[in-house]
Design a protein around this motif. Structure first.
Motif, mmCIF file in Angstrom:
data_model
loop_
_atom_site.group_PDB
_atom_site.id
_atom_site.type_symbol
_atom_site.label_atom_id
_atom_site.label_comp_id
_atom_site.label_asym_id
_atom_site.label_seq_id
_atom_site.Cartn_x
_atom_site.Cartn_y
_atom_site.Cartn_z
ATOM 1 N N PRO A 27 0.791 -1.231 0.000
ATOM 2 C CA PRO A 27 0.000 0.000 0.000
ATOM 3 C C PRO A 27 0.825 1.283 0.000
ATOM 4 N N PHE A 30 2.182 2.633 -3.673
ATOM 5 C CA PHE A 30 1.338 3.015 -4.807
ATOM 6 C C PHE A 30 1.615 4.443 -5.273
ATOM 7 N N GLU A 31 1.733 5.370 -4.337
ATOM 8 C CA GLU A 31 1.930 6.767 -4.734
ATOM 9 C C GLU A 31 3.211 6.940 -5.533
ATOM 10 N N TRP A 62 -4.205 0.147 -2.790
ATOM 11 C CA TRP A 62 -3.705 1.372 -2.159
ATOM 12 C C TRP A 62 -4.500 1.647 -0.886
#
Length: 284
Positions: A27, A30-31, A62
């Protein structure tokens, strides 16, 4: 991961893609994975809206975007995702759920929303072929019911990991073999398990051509799906989302069974669905 740069009125300016999907990211990654591909589209001092659909909003994605229960419109209120980079504002499209029989979809609802944006007033059945094929009923702008079939995954497992891997080719096609297999699956679905092994036996005893075995296997598993989904497609207009070889196989099979269908481009409808979600929540 696939991304498109779009204007406020839905015109595509650029696109990009990478192999960094949900299955390879934690998670917190993702960015950075998104920015690695779209960072050059962004401007300092402005938070560009990013609207995302599909498995990015799954429990393992995410951030989990909660499912919405049918009957409901395919495009719902977007979920905001916390980010650290001030150049983006990320929103996730929620998936759909059905409690009885239990079923879920993520991503396909955005394509259905795109279909309704492209064809306002559409009522009928939507077929979304793929690894996990979906059939959805659409009435009054809402998805009222849907059903998922693991047809594509079954084909891949049988063709690549079962004893049939020695007989089923990866290329070539046999139209007659496919049509015959569809008829057999509809006429006697209970006998398909035996028919599957016959593909191997016929390859050993009669040198069944790999492309014929491939077409038969496809016809058997698609035929089983169509037999079970008869209540969806029989007597209904069917919109097939996916202008691919697989989509054309579904259209051929439905025509053979006396059903009417029309094929629509999946990527184009995804973009229309994302833009519709943007307009509904952000661009208003």
């Amino acid at each position: 991961m696939r991304a498109w740069a779009m204007t406020d009125d839905g015109i595509t300016l650029a696109s990009t893609s990478s192999d960094k999907g949900m299955g390879s990211l934690a998670p917190h990654q993702f960015e950075a994975a998104l920015l690695a591909d779209v960072g050059h589209w962004l401007s300092p001092g402005r938070a560009t809206p990013v609207v995302a659909c599909g498995m990015v909003g799954a429990r393992q994605g995410w951030v989990e975007a909660a499912y919405r229960a049918v009957p409901c419109a395919p495009a719902g209120e977007l979920m905001s995702v916390p980010v650290t980079d001030s150049r983006i504002a990320v929103y996730l499209c929620p998936g759909l759920k059905q409690l009885s029989p239990a079923d879920v979809m993520r991503g396909e609802e955005t394509q259905v929303a795109g279909l309704l944006a492209a064809h306002p007033g559409f009522e009928g059945v939507v077929c979304l072929p793929g690894t996990h094929s979906k059939w959805a009923r659409v009435r009054n702008g809402q998805v009222t019911a849907f059903q998922t079939f693991m047809t594509g995954e079954l084909y891949a497992l049988l063709a690549g990991q079962s004893v049939l891997r020695h007989s089923v080719g990866s290329q070539g096609w046999d139209d007659t073999a496919f049509a015959d297999a569809i008829d057999l699956a509809l006429a006697s679905p209970a006998g398909i398990s035996a028919r599957l092994f016959s593909l191997r036996a016929e390859a050993l005893l009669a040198e069944l051509a790999p492309e014929t075995a491939r077409a038969r296997l496809s016809g058997y598993v698609i035929g089983l799906e169509l037999a079970a989904a008869r209540a969806y497609w029989e007597g209904q207009p069917v919109a097939i989302i996916g202008a691919t070889t697989l989509g054309r196989h579904y259209a051929t099979a439905l025509e053979q069974l006396g059903a009417q269908s029309e094929i629509h481009d999946g990527e184009a409808l995804t973009l229309k669905g994302l833009h519709a979600a943007y307009q509904q929540t952000i661009g208003v």
